[in-house]
Design a protein around this motif. Structure first.
Motif, PDB file in Angstrom:
ATOM      1  N   ILE B 325      42.946  46.898  35.056  1.00  0.00           N
ATOM      2  CA  ILE B 325      43.181  45.533  35.538  1.00  0.00           C
ATOM      3  C   ILE B 325      43.499  45.545  37.027  1.00  0.00           C
ATOM      4  O   ILE B 325      42.985  44.715  37.793  1.00  0.00           O
ATOM      5  N   ALA B 326      44.304  46.509  37.455  1.00  0.00           N
ATOM      6  CA  ALA B 326      44.575  46.628  38.892  1.00  0.00           C
ATOM      7  C   ALA B 326      43.273  46.921  39.647  1.00  0.00           C
ATOM      8  O   ALA B 326      43.014  46.366  40.713  1.00  0.00           O
ATOM      9  N   ALA B 327      42.442  47.775  39.059  1.00  0.00           N
ATOM     10  CA  ALA B 327      41.180  48.128  39.712  1.00  0.00           C
ATOM     11  C   ALA B 327      40.261  46.912  39.842  1.00  0.00           C
ATOM     12  O   ALA B 327      39.598  46.728  40.866  1.00  0.00           O
ATOM     13  N   ILE B 328      40.241  46.086  38.809  1.00  0.00           N
ATOM     14  CA  ILE B 328      39.409  44.874  38.872  1.00  0.00           C
ATOM     15  C   ILE B 328      39.878  43.981  40.031  1.00  0.00           C
ATOM     16  O   ILE B 328      39.069  43.448  40.783  1.00  0.00           O
ATOM     17  N   ILE B 329      41.178  43.857  40.177  1.00  0.00           N
ATOM     18  CA  ILE B 329      41.703  43.020  41.268  1.00  0.00           C
ATOM     19  C   ILE B 329      41.373  43.629  42.632  1.00  0.00           C
ATOM     20  O   ILE B 329      40.990  42.916  43.570  1.00  0.00           O
TER      21      ILE B 329
END
Lengths: 442, 442
Positions: B325-329
């Motif tokens: 999820i952090a990577a998507i952001i």
């Protein structure tokens, strides 16, 4: 799911270490495996049931207005020092030192953490009421874990926490959970009776346990028999209707009901003789109102409409889905195995191909498997090359509510056999009629 | 969800401790809260995204034939002594003593436990291949946790484990996961490139990392630009087609792609100049084939068709949904906040009532809220009594893909404004047309 490609490790022997029927059946049906004392892996069949139970719990929490979040398992000891519970909790708390020698613990419950989250963001009574819940693994280092997932050390818990400006608001929040719990257990096919309870280490002044009746239950309970036929609040209950909810709670608490700890022989004597019921029970939920027990020492305050800061009134509300599954089995089984209520069954229907490799039974089984799956049913298709007797035993053991038996003899007459696990009823019908017959029970 | 009844604690200030943009935005958008160093609570908005990510991961694992179970977080040290990793693992392993002074640990990964489960039940090659996975919290006691959930201590991981009779079978199992991972990341709107990787402490001889490109990525990667336009295997991929999967994997590994650790300048020089790409990347998945590394010392054997017992060939396959999820952001944001790919957005659409209390905007907003909810959309309805500017900022910050702006001026002409977060495009349309317009993007 094709059984030939599934992982369903059925045990033929009854494991010696299992003292109660739910533990025995969960091991035999390949639902769980013990990894350490009181610590279990949920095998695929068990996880399916756990997910169905969680989904019902979640739907009813959401319906009542509670909001889901997810707190971590590992907590800081400092948080528990704020409430004074770090030293008080005793050896059931699993205490941990991390690589920097900081004192941590595996959360046995989350009153402190949710209070910390609340005070980090909420400042005004305008943001109340608020009820936050999560479904997360907990650890309590029981001195003698036993009875499988009924009393394990690592266990799943749904814990909700309500925040209100004052006691009146908190009682309404309590009533919302009370009604949500009635609905939750009823949807799982259980008769759960709320019983006034001791507040124990959580503290506080208002508390009910929800007890289901099962002949193998852990403790004796006493209640008025009319509770068994009380109507469950409907799905369109208005959770904002303060007097409406209060009257439901009043109705469900007006007759006698007590666990052995809270039992009052004199009061029970006042129940008419033909309504007196004493039975074995299993606790499946516990709700508490405890006022400012945590908010006061931890400084969780909001500004009231009068401009004054006040500690919030809190309650907490627990259901143990892993324990609940064992309780359901205690309440619903026979000598052949588990009898799942339809709402929590791991599969809705099992198709038993009684002669795998026979082109007619293969074709009919495949067709029904595709058809029921396409209709949104969870289907277990026993496509293994095994004797019918073994297939019957497996299907009964794992307790799938409906079984469709497809054999060459019936098929020659255009028929398959539909068997209902709970009653043993059987009927012959055409392949085309199976889906329609089952859809009446969706 | 009505925002007035939700728990969405937006931060106005940018938290000082956050070094990278995903960490800043997740804190500001009220997705996460730090509870201890490297340990986070997932607030309601964050949990919604986590659930959407997990659902996609789960669907693609199931599609490939993997079977879900759930192993506990706490493991016995003895299990890790069998593989020899208990002493080897070092300080990242969170070691625990229970009340009986038994040595336990919080699982950082599950090769040992799944091998123990496998050997407890499986005896024959006929029960292979088998791939078992779970999505469970892990703990790695990083000496310096940072970057929010990108490098936290308690984190969620999907870890799958495959079991095969021999290396050829194991490579096919590896290829299944390879293809499942390509589909998983693509469905989340990510360009993930598989790169040959070092096997590290897991061990073994075949391994790929899946890297997404983001200008703020943690490490430098080098690859052939054609990978960016490669076609993703379709949903009806036949996972039993051994040569078919192999040719997909061959295609996705034939061109140059390497992380800085594995980078070979000479080989990269052979890539045509206009196809040479060097960029920042974030690892979002890692797959391993490691043969009999665990099955051999732990005695996980099956009887082969030749009647000989052999240790099984294993692989393991990880995705970190919390980290992802952090990577998507990191890969998808702008100066106003997060821009969620539709598949993982916490809500599909936000309705902004620009004048709460005005009978016309209230009625129109309520109507649209009911209509879109009934159509199965996840709707966030901003019904708060707040200025339009604050509502615009919140909706942009939390990154909901579509916003419907309902104000008195537009309504007077029978119109509302539909805004697409990703592009900023706006159009005026009638209330009736909103649902139809959005359904084109379902």
């Amino acid at each position: 799911m094709r059984l030939s490609r599934y992982f369903l490790p059925i045990l033929r022997e009854t494991p010696k270490e299992a003292e109660i029927v739910s533990h025995r059946l969960m091991l035999r049906a390949g639902m769980i495996r013990q990894e350490s004392a009181g610590i279990y892996a949920w095998l695929p069949l068990g996880l399916r049931v756990l997910n169905k139970v969680n989904a019902i719990v979640r739907e009813e929490q959401n319906r009542s207005g509670a909001i889901e979040l997810l707190m971590p398992t590992i907590q800081s000891a400092d948080l528990w020092r704020e409430s004074g519970r770090y030293d008080a909790y005793g050896k059931e708390m699993l205490r941990i030192q991390d690589r920097h020698d900081r004192e941590m613990l595996f959360g046995p419950t989350n009153e402190e953490m949710i209070t910390e989250i609340f005070r980090g963001y909420v400042r005004s009574y305008k943001d109340l009421p608020l009820n936050l819940y999560h479904i997360q693994w907990k650890f309590r280092d029981e001195v003698r874990p036993r009875f499988g997932v009924m009393r394990s050390r690592e266990f799943l818990m749904k814990d909700a926490y309500s925040f209100d400006l004052d006691q009146a608001g908190a009682v309404h929040s309590y009533n919302k959970m009370f009604v949500a719990y009635l609905r939750t257990f009823a949807r799982m096919g259980l008769k759960a009776i709320p019983m006034r309870a001791d507040t124990g280490p959580i503290g506080g002044n208002l508390s009910h346990e929800f007890i289901i009746l099962a002949s193998t239950g852990e403790s004796e309970v006493f209640c008025h028999a009319d509770y068994l036929n009380y109507e469950i609040p409907s799905a369109d209950t208005n959770f904002d209707d303060i007097p409406g909810l209060q009257s439901t709670v009043d109705k469900w608490t007006s007759l006698y009901a007590a666990t052995s700890e809270m039992h009052d022989e004199a009061a029970f004597d006042a129940v008419p003789a033909d309504k007196k019921m004493s039975a074995r029970g299993i606790e499946v939920g516990h709700i508490f109102y405890f006022g400012t027990k945590y908010s006061e020492p931890m400084g969780a305050k909001v500004m009231g409409p009068d401009g004054q800061e006040k500690p919030v009134h809190m309650g907490s509300y627990g259901i143990g889905p892993s324990r609940l599954i064992a309780a359901i089995i205690e309440a619903s089984h026979d000598e052949n195995g588990i009898i799942w209520p339809e709402a929590v069954a791991p599969f809705d229907v099992a198709i038993l191909n009684l002669k795998a490799g026979d082109s007619a039974t293969d074709a009919a089984s495949e067709r029904l498997y595709r058809e029921l799956s396409a209709a949104g049913r969870d289907v277990l298709y026993d496509d293994r090359d095994e004797r019918p007797g073994g297939k019957f035993a497996t299907a009964d053991l794992i307790g799938v509510p409906w079984q469709v038996l497809i054999g060459p003899k019936g098929l020659a007459e255009g028929k398959v056999e539909l068997k209902r696990r709970a009653t043993g009823e059987r009927e012959m019908l055409s392949l085309e009629d199976v889906a329609a017959r089952l859809s009446r029970h969706k």
